[in-house]
Design an enzyme around this catalytic site. Sequence first.
Site, PDB file in Angstrom:
ATOM      1  N   ARG A  15      27.920 101.897  18.474  1.00  0.00           N
ATOM      2  CA  ARG A  15      27.350  99.968  18.054  1.00  0.00           C
ATOM      3  C   ARG A  15      26.576  99.211  18.275  1.00  0.00           C
ATOM      4  O   ARG A  15      26.225  98.688  17.675  1.00  0.00           O
ATOM      5  CB  ARG A  15      28.995  99.340  18.238  1.00  0.00           C
ATOM      6  CG  ARG A  15      29.856 100.109  17.218  1.00  0.00           C
ATOM      7  CD  ARG A  15      31.374  99.879  18.080  1.00  0.00           C
ATOM      8  NE  ARG A  15      31.826  99.997  18.536  1.00  0.00           N
ATOM      9  CZ  ARG A  15      33.402  99.898  19.518  1.00  0.00           C
ATOM     10  NH1 ARG A  15      33.716  99.271  18.329  1.00  0.00           N
ATOM     11  NH2 ARG A  15      33.474 100.558  20.189  1.00  0.00           N
ATOM     12  N   THR A  79      37.645 108.277  26.458  1.00  0.00           N
ATOM     13  CA  THR A  79      37.469 107.933  28.146  1.00  0.00           C
ATOM     14  C   THR A  79      38.967 108.642  28.959  1.00  0.00           C
ATOM     15  O   THR A  79      38.729 109.230  29.939  1.00  0.00           O
ATOM     16  CB  THR A  79      38.693 106.489  28.071  1.00  0.00           C
ATOM     17  OG1 THR A  79      39.557 106.782  27.506  1.00  0.00           O
ATOM     18  CG2 THR A  79      37.424 105.715  26.947  1.00  0.00           C
ATOM     19  N   ASP A 102      31.614  98.655  30.590  1.00  0.00           N
ATOM     20  CA  ASP A 102      31.714  97.945  29.791  1.00  0.00           C
ATOM     21  C   ASP A 102      32.434  96.351  29.052  1.00  0.00           C
ATOM     22  O   ASP A 102      32.019  95.564  28.621  1.00  0.00           O
ATOM     23  CB  ASP A 102      30.855  98.538  27.411  1.00  0.00           C
ATOM     24  CG  ASP A 102      32.373  98.457  27.694  1.00  0.00           C
ATOM     25  OD1 ASP A 102      33.365  98.858  28.571  1.00  0.00           O
ATOM     26  OD2 ASP A 102      32.587  98.830  25.939  1.00  0.00           O
ATOM     27  N   ASN A 224      30.351  95.995  22.605  1.00  0.00           N
ATOM     28  CA  ASN A 224      30.147  97.100  22.553  1.00  0.00           C
ATOM     29  C   ASN A 224      29.152  97.030  21.056  1.00  0.00           C
ATOM     30  O   ASN A 224      28.344  97.627  20.581  1.00  0.00           O
ATOM     31  CB  ASN A 224      31.613  97.383  21.320  1.00  0.00           C
ATOM     32  CG  ASN A 224      32.416  97.520  22.046  1.00  0.00           C
ATOM     33  OD1 ASN A 224      32.365  98.046  23.356  1.00  0.00           O
ATOM     34  ND2 ASN A 224      33.669  97.062  22.315  1.00  0.00           N
ATOM     35  N   ARG A 334       1.138  82.193  40.250  1.00  0.00           N
ATOM     36  CA  ARG A 334       1.477  83.984  40.828  1.00  0.00           C
ATOM     37  C   ARG A 334       2.023  83.831  41.986  1.00  0.00           C
ATOM     38  O   ARG A 334       1.877  83.213  42.340  1.00  0.00           O
ATOM     39  CB  ARG A 334       0.720  84.751  39.805  1.00  0.00           C
ATOM     40  CG  ARG A 334       0.282  84.474  37.968  1.00  0.00           C
ATOM     41  CD  ARG A 334      -0.770  85.166  38.475  1.00  0.00           C
ATOM     42  NE  ARG A 334      -0.937  86.964  38.411  1.00  0.00           N
ATOM     43  CZ  ARG A 334      -2.270  87.776  38.365  1.00  0.00           C
ATOM     44  NH1 ARG A 334      -3.744  87.123  38.383  1.00  0.00           N
ATOM     45  NH2 ARG A 334      -2.016  88.859  38.920  1.00  0.00           N
ATOM     46  N   ASN A 378     -12.049  68.896  44.886  1.00  0.00           N
ATOM     47  CA  ASN A 378     -11.794  68.660  43.422  1.00  0.00           C
ATOM     48  C   ASN A 378     -11.884  70.503  42.731  1.00  0.00           C
ATOM     49  O   ASN A 378     -13.232  70.435  43.139  1.00  0.00           O
ATOM     50  CB  ASN A 378     -12.524  67.920  43.164  1.00  0.00           C
ATOM     51  CG  ASN A 378     -11.662  66.705  41.981  1.00  0.00           C
ATOM     52  OD1 ASN A 378     -11.453  67.865  40.855  1.00  0.00           O
ATOM     53  ND2 ASN A 378     -11.927  65.818  41.849  1.00  0.00           N
ATOM     54  N   SER A 406     -17.868  71.483  37.291  1.00  0.00           N
ATOM     55  CA  SER A 406     -17.058  72.845  35.338  1.00  0.00           C
ATOM     56  C   SER A 406     -17.673  73.685  36.058  1.00  0.00           C
ATOM     57  O   SER A 406     -19.322  73.805  35.702  1.00  0.00           O
ATOM     58  CB  SER A 406     -17.066  71.454  34.780  1.00  0.00           C
ATOM     59  OG  SER A 406     -16.306  70.307  34.809  1.00  0.00           O
TER      60      SER A 406
HETATM   61  C1  UD1 Z   1      38.499 101.167  25.670  1.00  0.00           C
HETATM   62  C2  UD1 Z   1      39.934 101.571  24.926  1.00  0.00           C
HETATM   63  C3  UD1 Z   1      40.741 100.051  24.537  1.00  0.00           C
HETATM   64  C4  UD1 Z   1      40.106  98.952  25.051  1.00  0.00           C
HETATM   65  C5  UD1 Z   1      39.269  98.925  25.162  1.00  0.00           C
HETATM   66  C6  UD1 Z   1      39.041  97.612  26.066  1.00  0.00           C
HETATM   67  C7  UD1 Z   1      40.125 103.714  25.295  1.00  0.00           C
HETATM   68  C8  UD1 Z   1      40.490 105.157  24.871  1.00  0.00           C
HETATM   69  N1  UD1 Z   1      40.603 102.404  24.666  1.00  0.00           N
HETATM   70  O1  UD1 Z   1      38.111 101.558  23.546  1.00  0.00           O
HETATM   71  O2  UD1 Z   1      42.394 100.490  24.791  1.00  0.00           O
HETATM   72  O3  UD1 Z   1      40.948  97.989  24.442  1.00  0.00           O
HETATM   73  O4  UD1 Z   1      38.304 100.355  25.744  1.00  0.00           O
HETATM   74  O5  UD1 Z   1      37.648  96.956  25.884  1.00  0.00           O
HETATM   75  O6  UD1 Z   1      40.096 104.800  26.279  1.00  0.00           O
HETATM   76  N2  UD1 Z   1      33.258 105.555  27.758  1.00  0.00           N
HETATM   77  C9  UD1 Z   1      33.004 106.994  28.878  1.00  0.00           C
HETATM   78  N3  UD1 Z   1      32.636 108.749  28.297  1.00  0.00           N
HETATM   79  C10 UD1 Z   1      33.052 108.671  27.063  1.00  0.00           C
HETATM   80  C11 UD1 Z   1      33.846 107.315  26.608  1.00  0.00           C
HETATM   81  C12 UD1 Z   1      33.390 106.312  26.380  1.00  0.00           C
HETATM   82  O7  UD1 Z   1      33.442 107.449  29.958  1.00  0.00           O
HETATM   83  O8  UD1 Z   1      33.611 109.964  26.848  1.00  0.00           O
HETATM   84  C13 UD1 Z   1      33.170 105.268  29.369  1.00  0.00           C
HETATM   85  C14 UD1 Z   1      32.174 103.757  27.869  1.00  0.00           C
HETATM   86  O9  UD1 Z   1      31.139 104.113  28.322  1.00  0.00           O
HETATM   87  C15 UD1 Z   1      32.608 102.679  28.528  1.00  0.00           C
HETATM   88  C16 UD1 Z   1      34.041 102.788  28.032  1.00  0.00           C
HETATM   89  O10 UD1 Z   1      33.511 104.244  28.679  1.00  0.00           O
HETATM   90  O11 UD1 Z   1      32.192 102.265  29.316  1.00  0.00           O
HETATM   91  C17 UD1 Z   1      35.289 102.518  27.209  1.00  0.00           C
HETATM   92  O12 UD1 Z   1      34.568 103.267  26.283  1.00  0.00           O
HETATM   93  P1  UD1 Z   1      34.721 102.103  24.101  1.00  0.00           P
HETATM   94  O13 UD1 Z   1      34.064 103.680  23.742  1.00  0.00           O
HETATM   95  O14 UD1 Z   1      33.990 101.177  24.625  1.00  0.00           O
HETATM   96  O15 UD1 Z   1      36.147 102.034  24.479  1.00  0.00           O
HETATM   97  P2  UD1 Z   1      36.961 100.958  23.748  1.00  0.00           P
HETATM   98  O16 UD1 Z   1      36.639 101.567  21.968  1.00  0.00           O
HETATM   99  O17 UD1 Z   1      36.142  99.895  23.731  1.00  0.00           O
HETATM  100 MG    MG Z   2      34.209  99.663  24.531  1.00  0.00          MG
END
Ligand code: UD1
Ligand code: MG
Length: 457
Positions: A15, A79, A102, A224, A334, A378, A406
């Site tokens: 996104r 995740t 994030d 996001n 600088r 100057n 100058s």
């Molecule tokens: C996630 C949570 C959601 C929560 C939200 C808060 C899950 C399934 N959902 O959703 O409940 O409300 O965060 O911000 O956990 N990432 C990985 N590997 C992956 C996918 C993601 O490392 O395969 C990392 C991303 O880089 C990011 C974090 O996990 O830092 C969260 O991933 P993201 O896709 O932003 O999850 P959300 O949809 O925000």
């Molecule tokens: Mg997120």
Amino acid sequence: MVLNVVIMAAGKGTRMRSARPKVLHTLAGRHLLQHVLDAAAGLGASRTIVVTGHGAAEVERACAAPGLAFVRQEPQLGTGHALQQAAPLLDDAGTTLVLNGDVPLIEAETLQKLVAASSGDRLALLTVELAEPKGYGRVLRRGGAIAAIVEEKDASPAEREVAEIYTGVMAAPTAALKRWLAALKNDNAAGEYYLTDVVGLAVAAGTPVVGVAAAGETEVLGVNSAAQLADLERRLQRRFAERLMSEGVRLADPARFDLRGTLRCGSDVEIDVGCIFEGEVELGDEVKIGAYCMLRNARVAAGATIRPYTHIDGEALGASVGEGAIVGPFARLRGGAALGPEVHIGNFVEVKNSVLGRGAKANHLAYLGDADVGERVNYGAGAITANYDGANKHRTTIGADAHIGSNVVLVAPIKIGEGATVGGGSTLANDAPAGQLTVARARQSSFADWKRPTKKR
Ligand code: UD1
Ligand code: MG
């Protein structure tokens, strides 16, 4: 108690619509991931692991630090799958704190509370109620107790009405967490392994699940999209501005102020709108910064005035402005620019790696590079130090009370003696003696019998 920290940072961040890995986007000049690492730094974790995937090499290069371990998640299947990659590195006897790469404004104090709530045998979730919960996982409760987290994509219309959301931060007993991770399935709307499904598994296993409420929404907002990143930036800047104002700094408008580093201020400092401070900046008592200035790695001594639209970038060497000096409008300092007290630098003057003595003036359209300039010199409009011969840089020394006319070109290396005067338009390749007038330009001639050409008929 052994504490392990896992930061998930492998996601693509679709996104954001950007080629850059999401966690390397910046907030107040620092990567999102760096903010999270800094918040976790004080917890005394025995191990901190970052899960990388999308743009892994870039993320690892940008955030590498002693004691920090990286594990790769390829491909990125959610995740839960991210945490599965880190599981082999986690100490069974202890607690694991999971952070989202994030969610950058999370505070150390909140994390401490969450770890304490987990206390070795409970699953603790950081939650918050949001007026706009859209996009987040919703916390479902039964009889007050947390029963599950349901992701937006999988939630029923009734579940989407729930305002309490999961922030992406949890603390869990490590051995149990490993069991739950092994049992995750991907039969959901996204086809991913959701870490949030461990909540249902914990409940089923009879492990108490506790919610810890975040102190406010700002610290748990996730990034996001570009719009969310900009929103967090303004919230963070507001925090910085309020802290400075509470110390007495007068900001013309806290909504038009940006700090991307550290800013230390003396008393009665005034900062007009639209200024940006980067790196390490120090402003002495009663310093005034005009509108739309940019200062990076710079020290401005007491009573100095920086007029509007001035750009100061001390780079690695730093730049300094002496007491009571006046710089700008439209000036550029600088790396290695060191202005003494009462120096005046005016519009479209560039100073690099040069030391100016007390009261020296360069008020218009000039360049001073690799120069030592004495007191009260100057330096005229359009004068330049030709400091570069195409291969090497050379220094120019100008003695006290010298007057540089100058459009003078001083071809370095060169020395101008004390009290010397250099006639306007001169190009000097040799030293000029003290106290004398030195001129190096074609003598002026007039031609009485000269006729201006006319057009042929
Ligand atoms: C996630 C949570 C959601 C929560 C939200 C808060 C899950 C399934 N959902 O959703 O409940 O409300 O965060 O911000 O956990 N990432 C990985 N590997 C992956 C996918 C993601 O490392 O395969 C990392 C991303 O880089 C990011 C974090 O996990 O830092 C969260 O991933 P993201 O896709 O932003 O999850 P959300 O949809 O925000
Ligand atoms: Mg997120």
